[in-house]
Design an enzyme around this catalytic site. Structure first.
Site, PDB file in Angstrom:
ATOM      1  N   SER A  77       0.818  -1.208   0.000  1.00 10.58           N
ATOM      2  CA  SER A  77       0.000   0.000   0.000  1.00 10.58           C
ATOM      3  C   SER A  77       0.857   1.264   0.000  1.00 10.58           C
ATOM      4  CB  SER A  77      -0.962  -0.027   1.188  1.00 10.58           C
ATOM      5  OG  SER A  77      -1.903   1.001   1.091  1.00 10.58           O
TER       6      SER A  77
ATOM      7  N   ASP B 266      -3.229   6.528  -3.249  1.00 13.32           N
ATOM      8  CA  ASP B 266      -1.952   6.004  -2.774  1.00 13.32           C
ATOM      9  C   ASP B 266      -1.449   4.940  -3.759  1.00 13.32           C
ATOM     10  OD1 ASP B 266      -3.717   3.961  -2.140  1.00 13.32           O
ATOM     11  OD2 ASP B 266      -2.838   3.551  -0.187  1.00 13.32           O
TER      12      ASP B 266
ATOM     13  N   ASP C 277      -6.038   2.210  -2.975  1.00 14.67           N
ATOM     14  CA  ASP C 277      -7.185   1.890  -2.105  1.00 14.67           C
ATOM     15  C   ASP C 277      -7.513   3.034  -1.156  1.00 14.67           C
ATOM     16  OD1 ASP C 277      -5.053   1.592  -0.332  1.00 14.67           O
ATOM     17  OD2 ASP C 277      -5.766  -0.301   0.508  1.00 14.67           O
ATOM     18  N   ARG C 278      -6.696   4.083  -1.128  1.00 16.42           N
ATOM     19  CA  ARG C 278      -6.973   5.254  -0.293  1.00 16.42           C
ATOM     20  C   ARG C 278      -7.030   6.500  -1.159  1.00 16.42           C
ATOM     21  NH1 ARG C 278      -5.055   4.236   5.441  1.00 16.42           N
ATOM     22  NH2 ARG C 278      -4.349   2.083   5.445  1.00 16.42           N
TER      23      ARG C 278
ATOM     24  N   GLU D  76     -12.744   4.536   7.271  1.00 19.76           N
ATOM     25  CA  GLU D  76     -11.815   4.659   8.387  1.00 19.76           C
ATOM     26  C   GLU D  76     -11.088   5.985   8.218  1.00 19.76           C
ATOM     27  OE1 GLU D  76      -9.202   1.326   8.289  1.00 19.76           O
ATOM     28  OE2 GLU D  76      -8.219   1.911   6.418  1.00 19.76           O
TER      29      GLU D  76
ATOM     30  N   SER E 102      -8.190   7.026   8.272  1.00 25.05           N
ATOM     31  CA  SER E 102      -6.930   7.097   7.525  1.00 25.05           C
ATOM     32  C   SER E 102      -7.202   7.057   6.019  1.00 25.05           C
ATOM     33  CB  SER E 102      -5.989   5.975   7.949  1.00 25.05           C
ATOM     34  OG  SER E 102      -6.643   4.716   7.871  1.00 25.05           O
TER      35      SER E 102
ATOM     36  N   LYS F  95     -11.846  -0.713   1.290  1.00 26.55           N
ATOM     37  CA  LYS F  95     -11.639   0.679   0.904  1.00 26.55           C
ATOM     38  C   LYS F  95     -11.188   0.740  -0.553  1.00 26.55           C
ATOM     39  CE  LYS F  95      -7.153   0.695   3.296  1.00 26.55           C
ATOM     40  NZ  LYS F  95      -7.310  -0.596   4.000  1.00 26.55           N
TER      41      LYS F  95
END
Length: 617
Positions: free
Chosen positions: A175, A332, A336-337, A433, A435, A447
């Site tokens: 990640s 990222d 996934d973020r 979440e 983050s 996510k």
């Protein structure tokens, strides 16, 4: 000779003396000759031995990687506690044995394998190579493998597991971790990250078969086996089609003059975010050219984590100013973020994960309300968040009538709970979440930065038509549902015994089995310790959330309403802290809540040096 003998002979004898040295050399002989076929990692071990680095050799060879947040994550390199060819093969062999026990139709349904773009020359480890070895173990045992022909976002693996009805899947990724790291993320048949007891049972199976099987090293099986299929086109096409289910203003998207800049942080996101914008009817976002293509060295950022804010978004913000783009979206490295920044009067606001969740929560519910059928029941609607995240969704739920639930930290808990709700006929709109991990809709039970990026773009486009910015809408949300002011951060600690001392001191603060009653000038009303299962706010003193003995987490509720949590990360050497103050809508002054939340975070949590913190606590 058993490969287990390697660890046994290293652990049996003391570090010094002729016996200890002989045992060490014998153990290394076994490790090198029976277990390793990677010349680079062989050379690392041989170099340590030649230079007399016996302690480091024991550190590398006497402990094994354990399953953390849904899998493994560590530095790439030689040794049982590192990510390398051998540990990936051993882990996959353990997973094979466990899945064979759990699914009688394992060899009919198959297994999904994906990977990102990480790599390391010094250990000859790349995500693609490790993914090929993962596939080889299974193909050699006649298991069909859906192996992506190129790098994909992490969300594609859980999506593929569900779409293809596979029994499980693995994504090789670390990640947003530093470039030296890699990981092995495991998904169950429900499309969610694995939870207990699967992780513990897999570990047992790994320990039962540590010697590589015939065929496990044959990474070329991916190219030659008839049991290997490439799911890339089908999954990508289906994903983009499913994405349209949460597109509500396609006509506006097609007509907007709003520009967006996207950075993929040297990872996998560029192609897939471009396709997602096309699916929503947008012109493609403007890519940051220096960060568009994969680069395992992450050469333009000090760390590949968009959660770090403006300091790592520098290139995308400067490009946005040049292109007159008001909104920047940043995925990222494994996509996934999502981080988001918005230009306001010459300055940039980088939204926190909790602030973005307020916007997403409002948006997803508003769109549901405008588009639901006449007989739809709001009481059948759910949103979820981890317990360390903002309670803004709870505030919206209380006013609007839908349900809000919280889970333990980690999207594995959210994904599993969402699947349970869906199986019971419930409708889940959104989960997050703090983050910067967001789940919009339920196509992916994890996510997903790709879907979140295009949803925030549609939201910004819609708001522009109302002469509102994202930041202005955020204030409106707080004025409607109550201000939620958060302070979250972390400090690094690479020494597990130090972390344990910090938390044990909090559990035995001024007497055995007693927690702090004050934090600076602030009174502590209740304490919840997820590690031990204690919760002073409950009549039976037991936590409602499940006990998680494998991680450290203590929450303090203050008399003034602030809630602060101290916990360890499941994927990085971090001690994280979270503090939030919530106010009613009529309490419009931000200064009070913000001061309390920041004050508690600064007084209650040591900053900077974790070793110093342990000695001071």
């Amino acid at each position: 000779m058993s490969a287990l003998f390697c660890c046994a002979c290293l652990q049996t004898f003391p570090a010094g003396g002729e016996e200890g040295s002989a045992a060490l050399k014998l153990g290394i002989f076994v490790y090198l000759n029976l277990l390793l076929q990677n010349q680079k990692t062989k050379e690392q071990i041989e170099s340590l031995l030649q230079n007399g680095k016996h302690k480091e050799l024991r550190d590398r060879l006497c402990c094994r990687l354990t399953f953390g947040t849904a899998g493994l994550r560590s530095a790439m390199g030689a040794g049982f506690c590192y990510i390398n060819d051998l540990t990936v093969i051993q882990s996959t062999q353990g997973i094979y044995k466990y899945l064979e026990r759990c699914f009688s139709d394992f060899k009919q349904r198959g297994f999904v394998v994906g990977y990102d773009t990480r790599g390391q020359v010094t250990s000859n480890c790349s995500s693609k190579k490790l993914a090929k070895l993962t596939a080889a173990v299974l193909l050699a045992k006649d298991v069909p493998v859906y192996f992506f022909s190129t790098y994909v976002p992490t969300p594609f693996v859980p999506y593929a597991v569900q779409q293809l009805k596979a029994v499980a899947g693995v994504m090789i990724t670390a990640s947003h971790n530093r470039k030296e790291d890699n990981g092995y993320k495991v998904y169950w048949e429900n499309g969610a990250q694995i939870t207990s007891p699967h992780d513990k049972e897999i570990i047992k199976c790994i320990e039962e078969c540590v010697e590589p099987w015939n065929g496990s090293w044959n990474e070329n099986l991916v190219d030659t086996s008839p049991l290997r299929q490439d799911p890339l086109k089908k999954i990508c096409d289906c994903y983009m089609e499913d994405l349209k289910r949460i597109c509500y203003h396609r006509e506006l998207n097609m007509q907007t003059n709003l520009k967006f800049v996207h950075t993929s942080f040297h990872g996998v996101g560029h192609d897939y975010v471009q396709l997602a914008f096309k699916a929503f009817g947008f012109q493609p976002p403007i890519p940051v050219p220096e960060q568009k293509d994969p680069d395992p060295d992450f050469s333009t950022v000090r760390c590949p984590n968009p959660e770090e804010g403006e300091s790592v978004l520098e290139l995308s913000l400067r490009l946005a100013e040049k292109e007159n783009a008001r909104v920047v979206v940043a995925t990222d490295p494994d996509a996934d973020r999502l981080a988001v920044a918005e230009q306001q009067n010459g300055c940039w606001k980088v939204f926190t994960g909790n602030e973005l969740a307020a916007l997403f929560g409002w948006w997803m519910f508003s769109c549901w309300k405008e588009n639901c059928s006449e007989d739809a029941d709001v009481k059948n609607v759910y949103m979820l968040a981890t317990t360390v995240s903002s309670k803004i969704l709870r505030a919206i739920a209380l006013k609007e009538g839908f349900h809000f639930e919280e889970t333990l930290p980690g999207f594995k808990w959210i994904g599993s709970r969402v699947k349970d709700l869906l199986d019971n006929g419930k409708e889940v709109l959104f989960a997050f979440e703090e983050s910067i991990g967001f789940m919009c809709g339920t196509s992916v039970l994890d996510k997903d930065g790709v879907s979140a990026a295009v949803v925030i773009a549609e939201m910004a486009t819609y708001l522009e038509g109302k002469n509102l910015t994202l930041a202005q809408k955020l204030i409106e949300i707080y004025e409607t549902y109550g201000y939620h002011i958060s302070k979250t951060s972390y400090f690094l600690c690479y020494d597990p015994p130090t972390i344990k001392r910090i938390f044990e001191k909090l559990r035995n603060f001024d007497a055995p089995q007693s927690y702090p009653k004050f934090c600076g000038i602030y009174n502590i009303l209740h304490v919840r310790d997820i590690t031990t299962g204690y919760d002073s706010s409950q009549p039976n003193k037991k936590s409602v959330l499940p006990v998680s003995k494998s991680s450290q987490m203590i929450t303090f509720t203050f008399q003034n309403g602030c809630v602060a949590t101290l916990r360890t990360s499941g994927t990085e050497p971090k001690i994280k802290y979270y503090a939030e103050m919530c106010a009613l809508p009529e309490q419009r002054s931000v200064a009070g809540p913000q001061a309390h939340a920041v004050g508690v975070a600064q007084v209650g949590v040591p900053g900077g040096d974790a070793s110093a913190a342990a000695s001071e606590t």
